[in-house]
Design a protein around this motif. Structure first.
Motif, short mmCIF file in Angstrom:
data_model
loop_
_atom_site.label_atom_id
_atom_site.label_comp_id
_atom_site.label_asym_id
_atom_site.label_seq_id
_atom_site.Cartn_x
_atom_site.Cartn_y
_atom_site.Cartn_z
N HIS A 147 51.72 58.64 39.21
CA HIS A 147 50.43 58.04 39.56
C HIS A 147 50.50 57.48 40.97
O HIS A 147 50.87 56.31 41.18
N HIS A 184 48.38 57.57 45.03
CA HIS A 184 47.13 57.88 45.75
C HIS A 184 47.41 57.87 47.25
O HIS A 184 47.09 56.90 47.94
N LYS A 199 41.61 63.19 35.75
CA LYS A 199 41.36 61.75 35.57
C LYS A 199 39.87 61.45 35.68
O LYS A 199 39.19 61.94 36.58
N PHE A 256 36.98 58.00 35.28
CA PHE A 256 36.88 56.55 35.44
C PHE A 256 35.74 56.02 34.60
O PHE A 256 34.59 56.46 34.77
N TYR A 297 34.18 51.50 38.20
CA TYR A 297 33.65 51.82 39.54
C TYR A 297 32.32 52.57 39.49
O TYR A 297 32.19 53.69 40.02
N HIS A 315 40.95 55.96 33.38
CA HIS A 315 40.90 54.58 33.87
C HIS A 315 39.97 53.85 32.92
O HIS A 315 38.75 54.00 32.98
N HIS A 323 47.51 53.01 34.05
CA HIS A 323 47.67 51.61 34.49
C HIS A 323 47.16 50.58 33.49
O HIS A 323 46.23 49.83 33.75
N CYS A 366 43.94 44.90 42.67
CA CYS A 366 43.89 46.29 42.21
C CYS A 366 43.18 46.26 40.86
O CYS A 366 42.98 45.18 40.29
N SER A 367 42.81 47.42 40.37
CA SER A 367 42.08 47.47 39.10
C SER A 367 42.75 48.43 38.13
O SER A 367 43.11 49.54 38.54
N ASP A 421 50.79 53.62 40.50
CA ASP A 421 49.42 53.52 41.02
C ASP A 421 49.47 53.14 42.51
O ASP A 421 48.63 52.40 43.01
N ASN A 431 40.70 48.32 46.56
CA ASN A 431 41.55 48.12 45.36
C ASN A 431 42.82 48.93 45.45
O ASN A 431 42.76 50.16 45.59
N GLY A 432 43.96 48.28 45.34
CA GLY A 432 45.21 49.02 45.27
C GLY A 432 46.36 48.25 45.90
O GLY A 432 46.15 47.35 46.71
O1 URP Z 1 43.21 49.49 42.18
C1 URP Z 1 43.54 50.64 42.00
N1 URP Z 1 44.08 50.95 40.86
N2 URP Z 1 43.36 51.55 42.97
C2 URP Z 1 43.58 52.93 42.91
C3 URP Z 1 42.50 53.67 42.19
C4 URP Z 1 42.67 53.61 40.69
O2 URP Z 1 41.83 53.06 40.01
O3 URP Z 1 43.66 54.13 40.18
#
Ligand code: URP
Ligand code: ZN
Ligand code: ZN
Length: 471
Positions: free
Chosen positions: A61, A63, A152, A154, A157, A185, A241, A288-289, A318, A346-347
């Protein structure tokens, strides 16, 4: 080319043995009692006395360069995969993005262009299906042919990556038909947005409110809904996550009923809590989320327990870093959200930290066995996403992706010494015992003695098969 890793303790998910490992070109060709190989000429000898010899980490995981909140994650495939290698990770699976109005195949090709020729280690791709329509459903079959066997979606968001329940159901039906896995997610983004609006109306703008509006019950609710939809369609479901005990309970109940439901958590949720978010704007480093949870409520201990009992199967990162202070090329990142927590991208960074910090929490703090450590960081991720036994173990015929790990070396984590392209470490000043010393990627030594010996483009794209963890 022959490499001999001599006299180490070889640890896999099921075994621990004092052994030599012989590598020929890219593959492991022998694992045997020390000194029993006889007079075989070798090009390189690595002395692993008093060290662990473990499968390279697999982080399913990440990004790299994710577009989010008006900016991009600060690590690209070159910097991010090099940092991963430094931290003992030899494979990543990144999330390619299909944005609204775009074709999923175009998103896949865009990600291949960003990664090929730049990656330090092998990589695979999941696809974020951000626009479920008839064309996307057809493209999901084409993507499976390309080795993208997981999609994936969501539940969070709204207005960005969000899919509604109908869209999710359709994508799950397609995935069930073509054999792929749905990654979810799981947070109820529609309800969260009501709490967000009310918090902002009260003038609650600091990063800590990011944690307070994204309630753990809304992670549990979304996990439940995702599981119901997955059961109706028969698709394997992997919840990414996970942070909340309510969500872990949902996964556990589903697994007890024999469903193909799986869960991952990430180091940040195993080490940090709302306290890290609650330090004025510094808390943005931990936004982060889903968010960090209230320590006293017991979420963290529940996550560790679930890893021990196999109710959760995987620890990923993540990895999605954004610089805290303004960056000369990337501009404003976390500071975009000064005065409004909803504008903080977020992250968090973590791809370099995962192997060593999880070792610390699992082994030094006595929560898991060494075999289970290997299982959650390498073997189960490989099986979950169709890479086993090429990846995720040390066995004859497997890729020689190997970490030589010094369990006695003490070191301090810091942004001053890490290799991720981000100006802070979530673990700044944390002293740990146990360090990645040498890293091999398909038989080539790419990290050794504090030096990086690899090159951009050493890594290859992995066409993945279907999940091998299914009941
Ligand atoms: O806050 C996060 N997790 N950012 C990356 C995008 C996600 O939701 O995985
Ligand atoms: Zn997510
Ligand atoms: Zn993510």
């Amino acid at each position: 080319m022959r490499v001999l890793i001599q006299n180490g303790t070889v640890v896999t998910a099921i075994e621990r043995q004092h052994a030599d490992v012989l590598i020929e070109d890219e593959k492991v060709v022998a694992v045997c009692a020390p000194g029993t190989l006889g007079e075989i000429p070798v090009d390189t000898i690595i002395d692993a006395s008093d060290k662990y010899v473990m499968p390279g980490g697999i982080d399913v995981h990440t990004h790299m360069e994710l577009p989010f909140g008006g900016t991009f994650a600060s690590d690209d495939f070159e910097t991010g995969t090099r940092a991963a290698a430094w931290g003992g990770t030899t494979t990543i699976i990144d999330f390619a993005v299909q944005a609204k109005g775009e074709s999923a195949m175009d998103g896949y090709e865009k990600w291949r262009e960003k990664a090929d020729g730049r990656v330090a280690i092998d990589y695979g791709l999941h696809m974020i299906t951000g626009d479920i329509n008839e064309q996307t459903l057809k493209e999901m079959d084409l993507l499976v042919d390309e080795g993208v066997t997981s999609f994936k979606m969501f539940m969070a968001y709204p207005g960005v990556f969000y899919s509604n329940d109908g869209e999710i159901l359709r994508a799950m039906q397609k995935a069930a038909e073509n054999g792929s896995t749905v990654c979810m997610h799981a947070e109820n983004g529609i309800a969260i947005d009501v709490f967000v609006e009310q918090a902002l109306q009260r003038g609650e703008t600091d990063p800590v409110y990011h944690g307070l509006v994204r309630k753990s019950a809304l992670e549990g609710e979304a996990a439940h809904r995702a599981i119901v939809l997955a059961e109706l369609t028969g698709v394997p479901l992997y919840i990414v996550h996970m942070t909340a005990k309510e969500a872990v309970d949902e996964v556990m109940a589903a697994r007890d009923r024999g469903l193909n439901v799986f869960g991952e958590t990430c180091p940040q949720y195993l080490f940090f809590s709302l306290d890290e978010l609650d330090q004025g704007f510094e808390g943005a480093k931990y936004v982060c989320s889903p968010p960090m949870r209230d320590r006293a409520a017991g979420h963290q201990e529940r996550l560790w327990q679930a890893l021990a009992s196999n109710d959760l199967q995987v620890v990923s990162t993540d990895h999605c870093p954004f610089c805290f202070d303004d960056h000369p090329e990337l501009g404003r990142q976390k500071r975009l959200g000064e005065g409004d927590f909803t504008k903080i991208p977020n992250g968090m960074p973590g791809v370099e930290d995962r192997f060593e910090v999880i070792y610390h929490g699992a082994i030094n703090e006595g929560r898991l066995s060494l075999n289970r450590f290997v299982e959650i960081t390498a073997t189960a991720p490989a099986k979950m996403f169709g890479l086993y036994p090429q990846k995720g173990t040390i066995a004859v015929g497997s890729d020689a992706d190997i970490v030589v790990f010094d369990p006695n070396r003490v070191h301090t984590r810091s942004a001053a010494s890490h290799h991720m392209r981000v100006d802070y470490s979530a673990y700044e000043g944390m002293e740990q015992t146990g360090k990645v010393e040498t890293v091999l990627s398909r038989g080539r030594v790419i990290v050794d003695g504090g030096q990086y010996l690899g090159r951009p483009g050493d890594g290859r794209y992995l066409r993945r098969g279907f999940s091998q963890l299914l009941i």
